[in-house]
Design a protein around this motif. Structure first.
Motif, PDB file in Angstrom:
ATOM      1  N   THR A   1       1.757   8.577   2.980  1.00 58.73           N
ATOM      2  CA  THR A   1       2.978   9.109   2.376  1.00 58.73           C
ATOM      3  C   THR A   1       4.087   8.074   2.249  1.00 58.73           C
ATOM      4  O   THR A   1       5.141   8.383   1.689  1.00 58.73           O
ATOM      5  N   VAL A   2       3.887   6.856   2.782  1.00 57.24           N
ATOM      6  CA  VAL A   2       4.932   5.827   2.702  1.00 57.24           C
ATOM      7  C   VAL A   2       4.413   4.608   1.960  1.00 57.24           C
ATOM      8  O   VAL A   2       3.206   4.366   1.897  1.00 57.24           O
ATOM      9  N   HIS A   3       5.319   3.844   1.395  1.00 58.79           N
ATOM     10  CA  HIS A   3       4.987   2.617   0.671  1.00 58.79           C
ATOM     11  C   HIS A   3       5.279   1.445   1.602  1.00 58.79           C
ATOM     12  O   HIS A   3       6.438   1.227   1.989  1.00 58.79           O
ATOM     13  N   VAL A   4       4.256   0.696   1.989  1.00 61.74           N
ATOM     14  CA  VAL A   4       4.386  -0.392   2.968  1.00 61.74           C
ATOM     15  C   VAL A   4       4.240  -1.734   2.253  1.00 61.74           C
ATOM     16  O   VAL A   4       3.260  -1.956   1.532  1.00 61.74           O
ATOM     17  N   ALA A   5       5.196  -2.626   2.467  1.00 63.14           N
ATOM     18  CA  ALA A   5       5.174  -3.932   1.813  1.00 63.14           C
ATOM     19  C   ALA A   5       5.720  -4.984   2.772  1.00 63.14           C
ATOM     20  O   ALA A   5       6.219  -4.667   3.852  1.00 63.14           O
ATOM     21  N   SER A   6       5.627  -6.246   2.361  1.00 61.01           N
ATOM     22  CA  SER A   6       6.151  -7.341   3.173  1.00 61.01           C
ATOM     23  C   SER A   6       6.946  -8.302   2.296  1.00 61.01           C
ATOM     24  O   SER A   6       6.692  -8.424   1.094  1.00 61.01           O
ATOM     25  N   VAL A   7       7.916  -8.970   2.915  1.00 57.42           N
ATOM     26  CA  VAL A   7       8.725  -9.944   2.190  1.00 57.42           C
ATOM     27  C   VAL A   7       7.839 -11.088   1.699  1.00 57.42           C
ATOM     28  O   VAL A   7       7.964 -11.531   0.555  1.00 57.42           O
TER      29      VAL A   7
ATOM     30  N   THR B   1       0.843  -1.192   0.000  1.00 54.16           N
ATOM     31  CA  THR B   1       0.000   0.000   0.000  1.00 54.16           C
ATOM     32  C   THR B   1       0.878   1.243   0.000  1.00 54.16           C
ATOM     33  O   THR B   1       2.050   1.188   0.373  1.00 54.16           O
ATOM     34  N   GLY B   2       0.298   2.347  -0.411  1.00 57.63           N
ATOM     35  CA  GLY B   2       1.027   3.613  -0.394  1.00 57.63           C
ATOM     36  C   GLY B   2       1.465   4.051  -1.768  1.00 57.63           C
ATOM     37  O   GLY B   2       1.392   3.295  -2.742  1.00 57.63           O
ATOM     38  N   PRO B   3       1.944   5.291  -1.869  1.00 57.27           N
ATOM     39  CA  PRO B   3       2.322   5.856  -3.172  1.00 57.27           C
ATOM     40  C   PRO B   3       3.443   5.076  -3.846  1.00 57.27           C
ATOM     41  O   PRO B   3       4.339   4.546  -3.192  1.00 57.27           O
ATOM     42  N   ALA B   4       3.370   5.023  -5.164  1.00 60.81           N
ATOM     43  CA  ALA B   4       4.417   4.353  -5.936  1.00 60.81           C
ATOM     44  C   ALA B   4       5.710   5.151  -5.937  1.00 60.81           C
ATOM     45  O   ALA B   4       6.781   4.596  -6.177  1.00 60.81           O
ATOM     46  N   ASP B   5       5.615   6.463  -5.688  1.00 54.96           N
ATOM     47  CA  ASP B   5       6.802   7.321  -5.707  1.00 54.96           C
ATOM     48  C   ASP B   5       7.150   7.813  -4.305  1.00 54.96           C
ATOM     49  O   ASP B   5       7.725   8.895  -4.134  1.00 54.96           O
TER      50      ASP B   5
ATOM     51  N   ASP C   1       8.254  -8.477   7.640  1.00 56.64           N
ATOM     52  CA  ASP C   1       8.467  -9.872   7.272  1.00 56.64           C
ATOM     53  C   ASP C   1       7.277 -10.473   6.549  1.00 56.64           C
ATOM     54  O   ASP C   1       7.404 -11.047   5.469  1.00 56.64           O
ATOM     55  N   CYS C   2       6.083 -10.360   7.150  1.00 57.27           N
ATOM     56  CA  CYS C   2       4.893 -10.992   6.590  1.00 57.27           C
ATOM     57  C   CYS C   2       3.657 -10.391   7.241  1.00 57.27           C
ATOM     58  O   CYS C   2       3.766  -9.719   8.278  1.00 57.27           O
ATOM     59  N   PRO C   3       2.488 -10.596   6.668  1.00 58.58           N
ATOM     60  CA  PRO C   3       1.266 -10.128   7.323  1.00 58.58           C
ATOM     61  C   PRO C   3       1.057 -10.845   8.657  1.00 58.58           C
ATOM     62  O   PRO C   3       1.415 -12.009   8.811  1.00 58.58           O
ATOM     63  N   ASP C   4       0.484 -10.145   9.629  1.00 59.56           N
ATOM     64  CA  ASP C   4       0.079 -10.781  10.874  1.00 59.56           C
ATOM     65  C   ASP C   4      -1.271 -11.465  10.671  1.00 59.56           C
ATOM     66  O   ASP C   4      -1.939 -11.271   9.652  1.00 59.56           O
ATOM     67  N   ARG C   5      -1.683 -12.252  11.658  1.00 56.98           N
ATOM     68  CA  ARG C   5      -2.913 -13.029  11.498  1.00 56.98           C
ATOM     69  C   ARG C   5      -4.133 -12.138  11.272  1.00 56.98           C
ATOM     70  O   ARG C   5      -5.051 -12.498  10.540  1.00 56.98           O
ATOM     71  N   ASP C   6      -4.178 -10.986  11.926  1.00 53.97           N
ATOM     72  CA  ASP C   6      -5.349 -10.115  11.809  1.00 53.97           C
ATOM     73  C   ASP C   6      -5.317  -9.248  10.558  1.00 53.97           C
ATOM     74  O   ASP C   6      -6.320  -8.592  10.237  1.00 53.97           O
ATOM     75  N   ASP C   7      -4.206  -9.219   9.856  1.00 57.52           N
ATOM     76  CA  ASP C   7      -4.084  -8.324   8.709  1.00 57.52           C
ATOM     77  C   ASP C   7      -5.023  -8.704   7.572  1.00 57.52           C
ATOM     78  O   ASP C   7      -5.474  -7.843   6.810  1.00 57.52           O
ATOM     79  N   GLY C   8      -5.301 -10.009   7.436  1.00 58.40           N
ATOM     80  CA  GLY C   8      -6.194 -10.441   6.362  1.00 58.40           C
ATOM     81  C   GLY C   8      -7.581  -9.863   6.515  1.00 58.40           C
ATOM     82  O   GLY C   8      -8.194  -9.411   5.542  1.00 58.40           O
ATOM     83  N   ASP C   9      -8.094  -9.845   7.755  1.00 56.31           N
ATOM     84  CA  ASP C   9      -9.419  -9.269   8.001  1.00 56.31           C
ATOM     85  C   ASP C   9      -9.414  -7.766   7.770  1.00 56.31           C
ATOM     86  O   ASP C   9     -10.386  -7.191   7.277  1.00 56.31           O
ATOM     87  N   ALA C  10      -8.300  -7.120   8.129  1.00 57.48           N
ATOM     88  CA  ALA C  10      -8.206  -5.670   7.958  1.00 57.48           C
ATOM     89  C   ALA C  10      -7.929  -5.278   6.514  1.00 57.48           C
ATOM     90  O   ALA C  10      -8.186  -4.143   6.109  1.00 57.48           O
ATOM     91  N   GLY C  11      -7.391  -6.207   5.732  1.00 55.83           N
ATOM     92  CA  GLY C  11      -7.111  -5.912   4.329  1.00 55.83           C
ATOM     93  C   GLY C  11      -5.858  -5.102   4.103  1.00 55.83           C
ATOM     94  O   GLY C  11      -5.656  -4.557   3.011  1.00 55.83           O
ATOM     95  N   GLN C  12      -4.971  -5.024   5.110  1.00 57.00           N
ATOM     96  CA  GLN C  12      -3.723  -4.290   4.927  1.00 57.00           C
ATOM     97  C   GLN C  12      -2.649  -4.832   5.859  1.00 57.00           C
ATOM     98  O   GLN C  12      -2.938  -5.420   6.902  1.00 57.00           O
ATOM     99  N   ILE C  13      -1.402  -4.660   5.454  1.00 55.23           N
ATOM    100  CA  ILE C  13      -0.271  -5.039   6.279  1.00 55.23           C
ATOM    101  C   ILE C  13      -0.173  -4.081   7.460  1.00 55.23           C
ATOM    102  O   ILE C  13      -0.429  -2.885   7.315  1.00 55.23           O
ATOM    103  N   LEU C  14       0.187  -4.610   8.616  1.00 55.52           N
ATOM    104  CA  LEU C  14       0.328  -3.830   9.848  1.00 55.52           C
ATOM    105  C   LEU C  14      -1.015  -3.254  10.293  1.00 55.52           C
ATOM    106  O   LEU C  14      -1.311  -2.073  10.107  1.00 55.52           O
ATOM    107  N   SER C  15      -1.829  -4.112  10.862  1.00 52.39           N
ATOM    108  CA  SER C  15      -3.108  -3.677  11.425  1.00 52.39           C
ATOM    109  C   SER C  15      -3.091  -3.999  12.926  1.00 52.39           C
ATOM    110  O   SER C  15      -2.054  -4.401  13.468  1.00 52.39           O
TER     111      SER C  15
END
Length: 252
Positions: A145-151, A99-103, A111-125
């Motif tokens: 303003t930041v681009h958030v991703a997981s390995v 999620t977040g801007p491409a630029d 590292d990876c989504p947490d268990r609750d992230d799937g329900d929230a629909g985003q990494i780090l919930s």
């Protein structure tokens, strides 16, 4: 009388098993120990196929070579990360995209989504996500303003990346960084540090790193994952030093 209380193992279902594995992972136990020494680097011995009496041996199925090329645009890459071609496609759960801007000037990698992230629909919930938002706010930033991703696009069992795909996922993460080409990259946790810097978090912390990618160079800082900071609040002071280092790199 023993120090450990007994418990009923009857309800030991999958969720509880995963929770126990999480506990051992957090305690630093990441491999099984056998009674006899074993050469873990030795190749797996070939096994003859089982053939029933009177049955002709089946022809060997062709094994497809792993794909090495990755999409060269961010939109195509993010779509590929959610496709059946991604290494995690056969894992349980759902895949979460970045999620977040491409630029964005700052990219954050966990590292990876947490268990609750799937329900929230985003990494780090959940609680780690709320702490992460406060960390960003302290830096004058926000999720917008930041681009958030997981390995890992999906959460592996016990939250630990399988050794067999760790190298491939590291290549994918580095490719992702090159497509975003941020000025700064913040790595949260040990797995993210290993994927990008090839070193443990304890060795990576304390100074900035620079990585090269096809779009140029990016300054990298590694610090603790918010879930660790929730468990060990005393580490927040050290984490703040890391965040200040990120802020300095972005201003440079």
């Amino acid at each position: 009388m023993g120090a450990l209380s007994t418990f009923d193992t009857a309800p030991f279902d999958g969720a509880l098993a995963a929770s126990v594995l999480d506990w051992w992972h957090d305690a630093g136990v990441d491999l099984l120990v056998e009674d006899a020494p074993r050469d873990w680097t030795a190749p797996e011995p070939a096994r003859a196929p089982l053939v029933m009496p009177g049955q002709a041996p089946a022809a060997a199925l062709p094994v497809a070579a792993p794909a090495t090329s990755l999409p060269d645009t961010l939109d195509a890459f993010l779509a590929w990360r959610l496709s059946d071609a991604a290494p995690e496609a056969t894992w349980d759960g759902i895949s979460l995209t970045a999620t977040g801007p491409a630029d964005a000037a700052l990219m954050v990698l966990v590292d990876c989504p947490d268990r609750d992230d799937g329900d929230a629909g985003q990494i780090l919930s959940g609680a780690p996500g709320r702490l992460f938002d406060r960390m960003l706010a302290a830096m004058g930033l926000s999720r917008e303003t930041v681009h958030v991703a997981s390995v890992c696009a999906r959460r592996p069992i016990a939250g630990r990346t399988p050794a067999g795909v760790e190298t491939r996922l590291a290549e994918i993460a580095l490719h992702h960084v090159g497509l975003v080409a941020p000025r700064g990259l913040l790595l949260l946790g040990n797995a993210a540090s290993r994927a990008v810097l090839g070193t443990e978090l304890t060795d990576a912390r304390g100074h900035s790193h620079v990585i090269d990618h096809k779009s140029g160079k990016t300054n990298v800082v590694a610090t603790f994952h918010p879930r660790f900071l929730i468990e060990k609040p005393m580490a927040k002071a050290e984490s703040w030093k890391d965040l200040q280092r990120v802020m300095g790199d972005l201003r440079a």
